[in-house]
Design an enzyme around this catalytic site. Sequence first.
Site, PDB file in Angstrom:
ATOM      1  N   CYS A 124       0.864  -1.179   0.000  1.00 38.18           N
ATOM      2  CA  CYS A 124       0.000   0.000   0.000  1.00 38.18           C
ATOM      3  C   CYS A 124       0.898   1.226   0.000  1.00 38.18           C
ATOM      4  O   CYS A 124       2.116   1.112   0.117  1.00 38.18           O
ATOM      5  CB  CYS A 124      -0.937   0.016   1.206  1.00 38.18           C
ATOM      6  SG  CYS A 124      -2.369   1.085   0.905  1.00 38.18           S
ATOM      7  N   CYS A 126      -0.347   4.284   1.782  1.00 36.91           N
ATOM      8  CA  CYS A 126      -0.819   5.276   2.761  1.00 36.91           C
ATOM      9  C   CYS A 126       0.266   5.699   3.744  1.00 36.91           C
ATOM     10  O   CYS A 126       0.317   6.857   4.157  1.00 36.91           O
ATOM     11  CB  CYS A 126      -2.052   4.763   3.499  1.00 36.91           C
ATOM     12  SG  CYS A 126      -1.919   3.105   4.154  1.00 36.91           S
ATOM     13  N   CYS A 134      -4.481   5.521   0.474  1.00 40.32           N
ATOM     14  CA  CYS A 134      -4.013   4.277  -0.136  1.00 40.32           C
ATOM     15  C   CYS A 134      -3.913   4.398  -1.658  1.00 40.32           C
ATOM     16  O   CYS A 134      -3.406   3.503  -2.324  1.00 40.32           O
ATOM     17  CB  CYS A 134      -4.941   3.133   0.255  1.00 40.32           C
ATOM     18  SG  CYS A 134      -5.154   2.978   2.053  1.00 40.32           S
ATOM     19  N   LYS A 203     -12.132  -5.734   2.673  1.00 39.07           N
ATOM     20  CA  LYS A 203     -11.559  -4.890   3.716  1.00 39.07           C
ATOM     21  C   LYS A 203     -12.516  -3.741   3.980  1.00 39.07           C
ATOM     22  O   LYS A 203     -12.824  -2.954   3.087  1.00 39.07           O
ATOM     23  CB  LYS A 203     -10.204  -4.364   3.276  1.00 39.07           C
ATOM     24  CG  LYS A 203      -9.592  -3.399   4.278  1.00 39.07           C
ATOM     25  CD  LYS A 203      -8.207  -3.007   3.859  1.00 39.07           C
ATOM     26  CE  LYS A 203      -7.652  -1.979   4.832  1.00 39.07           C
ATOM     27  NZ  LYS A 203      -6.286  -1.596   4.443  1.00 39.07           N
ATOM     28  N   ARG A 213      -2.751   2.792  12.540  1.00 41.52           N
ATOM     29  CA  ARG A 213      -2.459   4.064  11.855  1.00 41.52           C
ATOM     30  C   ARG A 213      -1.515   4.919  12.684  1.00 41.52           C
ATOM     31  O   ARG A 213      -0.690   5.655  12.144  1.00 41.52           O
ATOM     32  CB  ARG A 213      -3.756   4.816  11.561  1.00 41.52           C
ATOM     33  CG  ARG A 213      -4.529   4.142  10.463  1.00 41.52           C
ATOM     34  CD  ARG A 213      -5.795   4.910  10.106  1.00 41.52           C
ATOM     35  NE  ARG A 213      -6.613   4.121   9.215  1.00 41.52           N
ATOM     36  CZ  ARG A 213      -7.828   4.454   8.820  1.00 41.52           C
ATOM     37  NH1 ARG A 213      -8.366   5.587   9.256  1.00 41.52           N
ATOM     38  NH2 ARG A 213      -8.504   3.674   8.004  1.00 41.52           N
ATOM     39  N   ARG A 225     -11.428   6.801   4.285  1.00 39.63           N
ATOM     40  CA  ARG A 225     -11.168   5.777   3.275  1.00 39.63           C
ATOM     41  C   ARG A 225     -12.453   5.137   2.728  1.00 39.63           C
ATOM     42  O   ARG A 225     -12.414   4.086   2.108  1.00 39.63           O
ATOM     43  CB  ARG A 225     -10.289   4.670   3.862  1.00 39.63           C
ATOM     44  CG  ARG A 225      -8.950   5.121   4.428  1.00 39.63           C
ATOM     45  CD  ARG A 225      -7.896   4.047   4.264  1.00 39.63           C
ATOM     46  NE  ARG A 225      -6.791   4.119   5.201  1.00 39.63           N
ATOM     47  CZ  ARG A 225      -5.821   5.019   5.181  1.00 39.63           C
ATOM     48  NH1 ARG A 225      -5.841   5.999   4.287  1.00 39.63           N
ATOM     49  NH2 ARG A 225      -4.837   4.969   6.057  1.00 39.63           N
ATOM     50  N   GLU A 241     -16.428  -8.694  -4.246  1.00 40.25           N
ATOM     51  CA  GLU A 241     -15.007  -8.348  -4.135  1.00 40.25           C
ATOM     52  C   GLU A 241     -14.133  -9.605  -4.198  1.00 40.25           C
ATOM     53  O   GLU A 241     -13.100  -9.630  -4.859  1.00 40.25           O
ATOM     54  CB  GLU A 241     -14.743  -7.607  -2.815  1.00 40.25           C
ATOM     55  CG  GLU A 241     -15.263  -6.176  -2.784  1.00 40.25           C
ATOM     56  CD  GLU A 241     -14.362  -5.207  -3.563  1.00 40.25           C
ATOM     57  OE1 GLU A 241     -13.379  -5.654  -4.189  1.00 40.25           O
ATOM     58  OE2 GLU A 241     -14.658  -4.000  -3.553  1.00 40.25           O
ATOM     59  N   LYS A 256     -11.227  -8.501   6.561  1.00 42.19           N
ATOM     60  CA  LYS A 256     -10.599  -7.631   7.549  1.00 42.19           C
ATOM     61  C   LYS A 256     -11.555  -6.526   7.942  1.00 42.19           C
ATOM     62  O   LYS A 256     -12.115  -5.896   7.049  1.00 42.19           O
ATOM     63  CB  LYS A 256      -9.333  -7.041   6.934  1.00 42.19           C
ATOM     64  CG  LYS A 256      -8.618  -6.032   7.785  1.00 42.19           C
ATOM     65  CD  LYS A 256      -7.456  -5.452   7.038  1.00 42.19           C
ATOM     66  CE  LYS A 256      -6.791  -4.409   7.885  1.00 42.19           C
ATOM     67  NZ  LYS A 256      -5.639  -3.841   7.225  1.00 42.19           N
ATOM     68  N   SER A 283      -5.586  -4.240  14.650  1.00 43.59           N
ATOM     69  CA  SER A 283      -4.969  -3.574  15.803  1.00 43.59           C
ATOM     70  C   SER A 283      -5.977  -3.143  16.872  1.00 43.59           C
ATOM     71  O   SER A 283      -5.696  -3.252  18.062  1.00 43.59           O
ATOM     72  CB  SER A 283      -4.176  -2.360  15.320  1.00 43.59           C
ATOM     73  OG  SER A 283      -5.020  -1.431  14.652  1.00 43.59           O
TER      74      SER A 283
HETATM   75  C1  PBG Z   1      -4.052   0.309   5.013  1.00 42.17           C
HETATM   76  C2  PBG Z   1      -3.982  -0.727   6.075  1.00 42.17           C
HETATM   77  C3  PBG Z   1      -4.795  -0.753   7.209  1.00 42.17           C
HETATM   78  C4  PBG Z   1      -4.363  -1.807   7.992  1.00 42.17           C
HETATM   79  C5  PBG Z   1      -3.337  -2.442   7.314  1.00 42.17           C
HETATM   80  N1  PBG Z   1      -3.098  -1.751   6.122  1.00 42.17           N
HETATM   81  C6  PBG Z   1      -6.019  -0.002   7.563  1.00 42.17           C
HETATM   82  C7  PBG Z   1      -6.172   1.404   7.250  1.00 42.17           C
HETATM   83  O1  PBG Z   1      -5.352   2.243   7.674  1.00 42.17           O
HETATM   84  O2  PBG Z   1      -7.168   1.736   6.593  1.00 42.17           O
HETATM   85  C8  PBG Z   1      -4.961  -2.123   9.333  1.00 42.17           C
HETATM   86  C9  PBG Z   1      -4.264  -3.093  10.185  1.00 42.17           C
HETATM   87  C10 PBG Z   1      -4.649  -3.050  11.608  1.00 42.17           C
HETATM   88  O3  PBG Z   1      -5.439  -2.218  12.078  1.00 42.17           O
HETATM   89  O4  PBG Z   1      -4.153  -3.924  12.323  1.00 42.17           O
HETATM   90  N2  PBG Z   1      -3.488  -0.042   3.823  1.00 42.17           N
HETATM   91 ZN    ZN Z   2      -3.245   1.911   2.699  1.00 39.49          ZN
END
Ligand code: PBG
Ligand code: ZN
Length: 336
Positions: A124, A126, A134, A203, A213, A225, A241, A256, A283
Amino acid sequence: MVKFPYTRPRRLRGKKGIRDLVAETNISTRDLILPVFVNETVKSKQPLASLKGHYYYPPESKELIDYVQDNMELGIKGFLLFGVTNMKDYYGSRAYDKSGPVYRAVSNIRRQLGSEPVIFTDLCICNYTTHGHCGLPKDTRYGKVIDNDETLKIYRKIAVTQAEAGSDFISPSGMMDGQVKAIREALDSAGYSSVGIMAYSAKYASALYGPFRDVMDSSPGFGDRSTYQMDPRNLAEALKEVQLDIEEGADIVMVKPAMFYLDVIRTIKNTYPHVPLAAYNVSGEYMTLITAGEKGLIDLDKALLELAYSIKRAGADIIITYFAPRIAEILRTIGG
Ligand code: PBG
Ligand code: ZN
């Protein structure tokens, strides 16, 4: 005459040995993938306040190698790498720069540990961009929008760089349309047809990504997003998807977050039983449980088994979780 109740489900719960024999679901350390944060701005491993128990690792460090090795000794073979940088720009060019954190970390792991660890690299931009999205923002007369197809050009470059470093599975998480197809084509034309894709297929635009983040410094600089991640109200759309990702060449698909989306996991498993399915226990799920455990409100180890069983019972084959080392320890003490 048979006395009521003639059927007694409790017979199968009478003692642990019986419960274990009839258990429908099982969990093994072999099902787990551990996320790892490699940060090119640190000189030694640094604890993460917002993701307790996790660290930034310098890409070229022995500390990173030791961490991977220790977890492999616990039985964890899958690692999902995230790169952290302070060298941000509009395109996220550090993500496809060979001096970037992920390229260096994967090369280091391959040099020191060979082919055995199964390395997944998150793809990604971001966390590599000044705007924190992203995809690439562009100005229109209706305001800023994320330009899907311009973004795919960047994703292609990142995929090839990650494959060259030695990644086993490129893991696109940006939810751009056509991202799996673009990456598959880029990999194949660069000679990496054996490198796989684990797609973040369903996702959701979730509130549970906060700690991540914070760790990645990847919050969007404007808006949110929800023009690319899925709406939490939707289930059928997840099938669309996933179908697209399978058609485009995904080897593994993913849902996710995990805990709020067990119905999505089950529905996808029923519809596509032939495709390996991963669930990302994110997370915010992690920190919620950690916090409740620290307050003494729940027995965390018991809750973690229940969590892992629930995700497996819903139909996931693979669980991506910050709890992987702890679950491995628990499984070791209870004897698998
Ligand atoms: C974005 C990305 C995210 C996570 C992994 N890659 C979410 C986001 O910021 O929208 C989340 C992982 C987590 O919360 O453990 N590419
Ligand atoms: Zn991203």
